[in-house]
Design a protein around this motif. Sequence first.
Motif, PDB file in Angstrom:
ATOM      1  N   GLN A 179     -20.071   8.612 -33.406  1.00 33.31           N
ATOM      2  CA  GLN A 179     -20.132   7.270 -32.807  1.00 33.31           C
ATOM      3  C   GLN A 179     -20.572   7.373 -31.351  1.00 33.31           C
ATOM      4  O   GLN A 179     -20.335   8.420 -30.724  1.00 33.31           O
ATOM      5  N   ASP A 181     -22.949   4.582 -33.365  1.00 34.79           N
ATOM      6  CA  ASP A 181     -24.121   4.743 -34.238  1.00 34.79           C
ATOM      7  C   ASP A 181     -24.967   3.464 -34.311  1.00 34.79           C
ATOM      8  O   ASP A 181     -26.018   3.461 -34.945  1.00 34.79           O
ATOM      9  N   GLU A 186     -24.465  -2.688 -34.146  1.00 36.08           N
ATOM     10  CA  GLU A 186     -23.083  -2.703 -33.666  1.00 36.08           C
ATOM     11  C   GLU A 186     -23.089  -2.596 -32.134  1.00 36.08           C
ATOM     12  O   GLU A 186     -23.590  -1.613 -31.585  1.00 36.08           O
ATOM     13  N   ASN A 204     -15.052   3.240 -31.553  1.00 34.36           N
ATOM     14  CA  ASN A 204     -16.161   3.024 -32.478  1.00 34.36           C
ATOM     15  C   ASN A 204     -16.889   1.759 -32.065  1.00 34.36           C
ATOM     16  O   ASN A 204     -16.267   0.791 -31.624  1.00 34.36           O
ATOM     17  N   ASP A 205     -18.231   1.773 -32.152  1.00 29.17           N
ATOM     18  CA  ASP A 205     -18.947   0.505 -31.979  1.00 29.17           C
ATOM     19  C   ASP A 205     -18.958  -0.203 -33.334  1.00 29.17           C
ATOM     20  O   ASP A 205     -19.093   0.433 -34.380  1.00 29.17           O
TER      21      ASP A 205
HETATM   22 CA   LIG Z   1     -20.135   2.370 -35.326  1.00 30.62          CA
END
Ligand SMILES: [Ca+2]
Length: 218
Positions: A179, A181, A186, A204-205
């Motif tokens: 991440q 990604d 995102e 995390n995105d």
């Molecule tokens: Ca992501």
Amino acid sequence: MASQGIELQYECPDMTHGDEHRYDICGVAIEKKKCDNSPHSKKVELPWKLWIKIILVVVMVSIMSLCISIAVTVLMNTRNDEVAKIWSCENEWILNNGHCYFFGSSNTSWQAAENHCKRLRSHLVKINDVGENLWLKTLMKELGSSDMWIGANDCGTEGQYKWVSDGSNVTYTDWDRLQPDDLNNEDCIELWDNYKTLKISHWNDNRCSSKFHYMCEK
Ligand SMILES: [Ca+2]
Ligand SMILES: [Ca+2]
Ligand SMILES: [Ca+2]
């Protein structure tokens, strides 16, 4: 006729400002000299002048005491407000390291979460360092959450993450493996429990329209 007159000497009325005169018998001044502060001069202070001076001194001392008292009171109140801010938060807010945090338990989009934080006079949390990050990850576990929005995104320029609270760049990060990604655009950051990393929370995105819990900070 002046030489035949009897000289009369008059006492100076005011030794600092008055004049000493010599007059002949007809009242004509024959000598005039400035009074001075010689040992022979006599200074007379009237009682009412003395009382006025005393009253003025008392009034000035009272005013100064009042001013000092007001200044000390204001200073103490300001200090108490600062101490109260450091050691307490409003109801439903959690105190950590001088900041107050509100856990949003309803699942909402990133923008709806930020809007709610703003209504509470705050923003989505800005994670400044590893200590705050670790505290949030522990808290998230205690609250039973597995996904929680935090206050950063790269909506402006892809890959350039900024904190919504002050517009500053994201410098400290704790991305999960692989991440961010940007999968399917995102742009908003969350704290999540990734089962692939044995339930250790990381960043995390995710899609900003996804609906998660969230954390406000002020
Ligand atoms: Ca992501
Ligand atoms: Ca913070
Ligand atoms: Ca992105």
